[in-house]
Design an enzyme around this catalytic site. Structure first.
Site, PDB file in Angstrom:
ATOM      1  N   GLY A  12      49.982  22.082  15.309  1.00 21.73           N
ATOM      2  CA  GLY A  12      50.955  21.613  14.320  1.00 21.73           C
ATOM      3  C   GLY A  12      50.421  20.430  13.546  1.00 21.73           C
ATOM      4  N   GLY A  14      52.262  18.763  11.336  1.00 21.92           N
ATOM      5  CA  GLY A  14      53.435  18.096  10.781  1.00 21.92           C
ATOM      6  C   GLY A  14      53.333  16.599  11.034  1.00 21.92           C
ATOM      7  CG  PHE A  15      56.527  14.035   9.744  1.00 27.00           C
ATOM      8  CD1 PHE A  15      56.234  13.064   8.806  1.00 27.00           C
ATOM      9  CD2 PHE A  15      57.381  15.066   9.372  1.00 27.00           C
ATOM     10  CE1 PHE A  15      56.762  13.110   7.526  1.00 27.00           C
ATOM     11  CE2 PHE A  15      57.921  15.129   8.102  1.00 27.00           C
ATOM     12  CZ  PHE A  15      57.612  14.146   7.172  1.00 27.00           C
ATOM     13  CB  VAL A  80      49.408  28.431  18.199  1.00 23.47           C
ATOM     14  CG1 VAL A  80      49.440  28.388  19.727  1.00 23.47           C
ATOM     15  CG2 VAL A  80      48.327  27.517  17.656  1.00 23.47           C
ATOM     16  CD  GLU A 171      69.020  13.890   1.901  1.00 17.38           C
ATOM     17  OE1 GLU A 171      68.147  14.649   2.324  1.00 17.38           O
ATOM     18  OE2 GLU A 171      68.869  12.669   1.713  1.00 17.38           O
ATOM     19  CG  ASP A 301      61.752  18.280  14.716  1.00 17.08           C
ATOM     20  OD1 ASP A 301      62.031  17.097  14.965  1.00 17.08           O
ATOM     21  OD2 ASP A 301      61.985  18.828  13.619  1.00 17.08           O
ATOM     22  CB  ALA A 318      60.389  12.149   9.707  1.00 22.77           C
ATOM     23  CD  GLN A 319      59.447   6.324  11.297  1.00 22.28           C
ATOM     24  OE1 GLN A 319      58.898   5.891  12.308  1.00 22.28           O
ATOM     25  NE2 GLN A 319      58.821   6.370  10.137  1.00 22.28           N
TER      26      GLN A 319
HETATM   27  C1  LIG Z   1      65.026  19.951   4.716  1.00 19.36           C
HETATM   28  C2  LIG Z   1      64.749  18.909   5.760  1.00 19.36           C
HETATM   29  C3  LIG Z   1      64.974  17.576   5.465  1.00 19.36           C
HETATM   30  C4  LIG Z   1      64.715  16.599   6.409  1.00 19.36           C
HETATM   31  N1  LIG Z   1      64.947  15.290   6.082  1.00 19.36           N
HETATM   32  C5  LIG Z   1      64.669  14.340   6.983  1.00 19.36           C
HETATM   33  C6  LIG Z   1      64.844  12.974   6.639  1.00 19.36           C
HETATM   34  O1  LIG Z   1      65.262  12.641   5.521  1.00 19.36           O
HETATM   35  N2  LIG Z   1      64.531  12.037   7.586  1.00 19.36           N
HETATM   36  C7  LIG Z   1      64.078  12.395   8.823  1.00 19.36           C
HETATM   37  O2  LIG Z   1      63.800  11.518   9.642  1.00 19.36           O
HETATM   38  N3  LIG Z   1      63.897  13.675   9.170  1.00 19.36           N
HETATM   39  C8  LIG Z   1      64.174  14.649   8.285  1.00 19.36           C
HETATM   40  N4  LIG Z   1      63.994  15.954   8.627  1.00 19.36           N
HETATM   41  C9  LIG Z   1      63.524  16.270   9.987  1.00 19.36           C
HETATM   42  C10 LIG Z   1      62.009  16.138  10.031  1.00 19.36           C
HETATM   43  O3  LIG Z   1      61.443  16.941   9.029  1.00 19.36           O
HETATM   44  C11 LIG Z   1      61.480  16.585  11.385  1.00 19.36           C
HETATM   45  O4  LIG Z   1      62.071  15.816  12.391  1.00 19.36           O
HETATM   46  C12 LIG Z   1      59.972  16.451  11.421  1.00 19.36           C
HETATM   47  O5  LIG Z   1      59.374  17.262  10.446  1.00 19.36           O
HETATM   48  C13 LIG Z   1      59.427  16.823  12.787  1.00 19.36           C
HETATM   49  O6  LIG Z   1      58.043  16.698  12.755  1.00 19.36           O
HETATM   50  P1  LIG Z   1      57.142  17.637  13.655  1.00 19.36           P
HETATM   51  O7  LIG Z   1      55.737  17.206  13.431  1.00 19.36           O
HETATM   52  O8  LIG Z   1      57.679  17.688  15.009  1.00 19.36           O
HETATM   53  O9  LIG Z   1      57.366  19.077  13.035  1.00 19.36           O
HETATM   54  P2  LIG Z   1      56.982  19.617  11.597  1.00 19.36           P
HETATM   55  O10 LIG Z   1      56.869  18.515  10.628  1.00 19.36           O
HETATM   56  O11 LIG Z   1      57.976  20.690  11.334  1.00 19.36           O
HETATM   57  O12 LIG Z   1      55.556  20.266  11.808  1.00 19.36           O
HETATM   58  C14 LIG Z   1      55.358  21.360  12.657  1.00 19.36           C
HETATM   59  C15 LIG Z   1      54.095  22.069  12.228  1.00 19.36           C
HETATM   60  O13 LIG Z   1      53.790  23.053  13.196  1.00 19.36           O
HETATM   61  C16 LIG Z   1      53.345  24.210  12.539  1.00 19.36           C
HETATM   62  N5  LIG Z   1      53.577  25.353  13.419  1.00 19.36           N
HETATM   63  C17 LIG Z   1      54.741  25.797  13.935  1.00 19.36           C
HETATM   64  N6  LIG Z   1      54.544  26.863  14.721  1.00 19.36           N
HETATM   65  C18 LIG Z   1      53.223  27.118  14.706  1.00 19.36           C
HETATM   66  C19 LIG Z   1      52.401  28.102  15.311  1.00 19.36           C
HETATM   67  N7  LIG Z   1      52.903  29.037  16.140  1.00 19.36           N
HETATM   68  N8  LIG Z   1      51.075  28.080  15.035  1.00 19.36           N
HETATM   69  C20 LIG Z   1      50.540  27.150  14.217  1.00 19.36           C
HETATM   70  N9  LIG Z   1      51.267  26.189  13.619  1.00 19.36           N
HETATM   71  C21 LIG Z   1      52.592  26.166  13.869  1.00 19.36           C
HETATM   72  C22 LIG Z   1      54.170  24.255  11.269  1.00 19.36           C
HETATM   73  O14 LIG Z   1      53.536  25.031  10.276  1.00 19.36           O
HETATM   74  C23 LIG Z   1      54.251  22.785  10.898  1.00 19.36           C
HETATM   75  O15 LIG Z   1      53.211  22.409  10.029  1.00 19.36           O
HETATM   76  C24 LIG Z   1      64.238  16.955   7.691  1.00 19.36           C
HETATM   77  C25 LIG Z   1      63.996  18.300   7.984  1.00 19.36           C
HETATM   78  C26 LIG Z   1      64.243  19.264   7.028  1.00 19.36           C
HETATM   79  C27 LIG Z   1      63.985  20.710   7.352  1.00 19.36           C
END
Ligand SMILES: Cc1cc2nc3c(=O)[nH]c(=O)nc-3n(C[C@H](O)[C@H](O)[C@H](O)COP(=O)(O)OP(=O)(O)OC[C@H]3O[C@@H](n4cnc5c(N)ncnc54)[C@H](O)[C@@H]3O)c2cc1C
Length: 428
Positions: A12, A14-15, A80, A171, A301, A318-319
């Site tokens: 992943g 992501g954040f 994955v 939003e 998440d 995100a934080q």
């Molecule tokens: C529309 C929206 C608005 C939001 N606004 C806010 C906000 O204003 N403030 C806030 O704090 N939070 C906000 N959030 C929540 C925030 O986005 C999440 O808490 C944050 O993105 C979690 O980060 P993460 O790295 O755990 O997951 P993610 O950022 O979702 O990253 C997960 C990554 O894993 C990858 N992945 C998943 N499954 C697989 C797999 N099987 N194989 C390979 N790669 C994979 C995905 O492609 C992705 O790139 C919002 C969420 C959404 C959907």
């Protein structure tokens, strides 16, 4: 010849995943970040893509651009499919990646609570493809309405229902109302604004119910001023191709349903054999490890992270993701040195949400505000968080256009038309 460095695989980008990679960039390890997309998404602005304010590339950045600066980090594009815990290898659709340490940061997807018909009859807003699909669908509805001479049919086509009054739903609803009353009203002079309806359905008494009082009430009034009808305090029990049914029996007609009522850990969590908690997140120890597998960390998440006071697990924000990813990186560093991994302590930096142009609610420590001061705080905080000068400039230019001149510049139906997608198929 020096010994090969231990391999760390991060699932992943992501954040959480990128924060873990950055925390490891000086450690004596070889890191591989693997993601199903070659971009990282700044999710807080997805609703602005869906409502034609921002381009896709203002909210998504190439992962390779992010990791190339970190000398010991490589990127692999792959989905994955599983983890072989005994062999210590990650299985992907492209091949195997062995690891000494594993960080699972696969984020979340829309949750439909076992109701596949909801997925069939609604559109989500959880990632960039969904945001673009939603933008296409909204614009497509307006284009279809122009062709109809029947006012009832136009009203049907232009009925939108957002399910879920959390930050995403609220939003989006506020921004959709502005898109409709601003730019689309000018673009479609033949359509009557009164034929457009936007309903926000929320089971709690008010939208944004996780914010302290009086912010939810202020947000609700701001939405109503924009023309959004609020159906709060009652659950949605059914979603079909004609709209919603609420628990009290009433129907909300909607040609387009936007599902923002819940998320769960990405489906990969189901196949790993770990204990799952709420939202199907993987349960972790305070140091973010999986019981019985100290070499496996789960963050963001994808993880159900306990709080020191044994209260509710940390929210999916995100934080939380950034800070937990960073801590997992540090804890791998600790293990490499023979130290004990430290428990994760979350530092709450506050939460904010906008309700369209010029209005936001903010809850930052002891300070709570709404309206324009909230919006200014939101602008400052978010512009600082966007990575990269180019993206920041792009975003600022579109915000000036949108917020000062009420223009939503990205009114483009690109790729499959909304009417060709899922729930819209049989109605166009
Ligand atoms: C529309 C929206 C608005 C939001 N606004 C806010 C906000 O204003 N403030 C806030 O704090 N939070 C906000 N959030 C929540 C925030 O986005 C999440 O808490 C944050 O993105 C979690 O980060 P993460 O790295 O755990 O997951 P993610 O950022 O979702 O990253 C997960 C990554 O894993 C990858 N992945 C998943 N499954 C697989 C797999 N099987 N194989 C390979 N790669 C994979 C995905 O492609 C992705 O790139 C919002 C969420 C959404 C959907």
């Amino acid at each position: 010849m020096s010994a090969p460095r231990p391999k760390v695989v991060i699932v992943g980008a992501g954040f959480a995943g990128l924060a873990a990679a950055k925390a490891l960039h000086r450690a004596p390890v070889q890191v591989t970040v693997v993601d199903q997309h070659d971009y990282h998404t700044f999710t807080p602005f997805l609703y602005q893509v869906a409502t034609a304010l921002l381009e896709a590339d203002a909210v998504a950045f190439p992962v390779r651009g992010e990791v190339r600066r970190l000398g010991n980090v490589a990127f692999r594009l792959a989905t994955v499919t599983g983890v072989d815990l005994d062999a210590k290898a990650v299985d992907t659709d492209q091949g195997r990646l062995p690891y000494a340490y594993l960080v699972l940061a696969a984020g979340a997807v829309n949750a439909y609570f076992g109701h596949s018909e909801i997925a069939e009859h609604s559109l989500g807003l959880n990632d960039l493809p969904e945001a673009l699909q939603l933008r296409n669908a909204i614009l497509d509805r307006f284009e279809a309405a122009v062709w109809s001479a029947d006012p009832a049919e136009r009203a049907r086509l232009l009925s939108f229902a957002v399910v879920g009054g959390g930050a995403t739903g609220t939003e989006f609803a506020g921004a959709l109302a502005e898109l409709v009353t601003g730019t689309l009203a000018r673009d479609f002079p033949g359509l009557d604004r009164s034929e457009v309806s936007i309903t926000l359905a929320e089971a709690s008494p008010h939208p944004l119910s996780v914010f302290p009082r009086p912010l939810p009430v202020a947000a609700e009034r701001a939405l109503q001023r924009k023309g959004v009808q609020i159906r709060s305090g009652v659950m949605v029990t059914e979603v079909d191709k004609t709209g919603l049914r609420l628990k009290d029996g009433t129907r909300v007609p909607a040609a387009t349903v936007i599902w923002a009522a819940g998320v769960r850990a990405s489906h990969l969590a189901d196949s790993l054999g770990f204990r799952l908690g709420s939202h199907k997140r993987i349960a972790v120890t305070p140091a973010l490890q999986v019981d019985g597998h100290p070499e496996v960390f789960v963050v963001g998440d994808f993880a159900e992270i306990p709080q020191p006071d044994a209260g509710e697990p940390l929210p999916m924000l995100a934080q939380v993701a950034i800070q937990s990813g960073r801590q997992a990186g540090r804890n791998i560093g600790a293990l490499l040195r023979g130290d004990i991994p430290q428990p994760f302590r979350y530092k709450d930096l506050g939460t904010m949400a906008t309700v369209g142009r010029g209005f936001a609610v903010a809850d930052i420590g002891p300070v709570r505000f709404s309206g324009q001061p909230g919006f200014l705080a939101w602008l400052v905080v978010h512009i600082a968080r966007i990575a990269g000068m180019r993206t920041r400039a792009l975003t600022l230019a579109n915000w000036v256009s949108g917020y000062l001149f009420r223009n939503r510049p990205v009114r483009l139906i690109v790729g499959p038309r909304g009417a060709d997608q899922g729930q819209l198929q049989d109605q166009a």
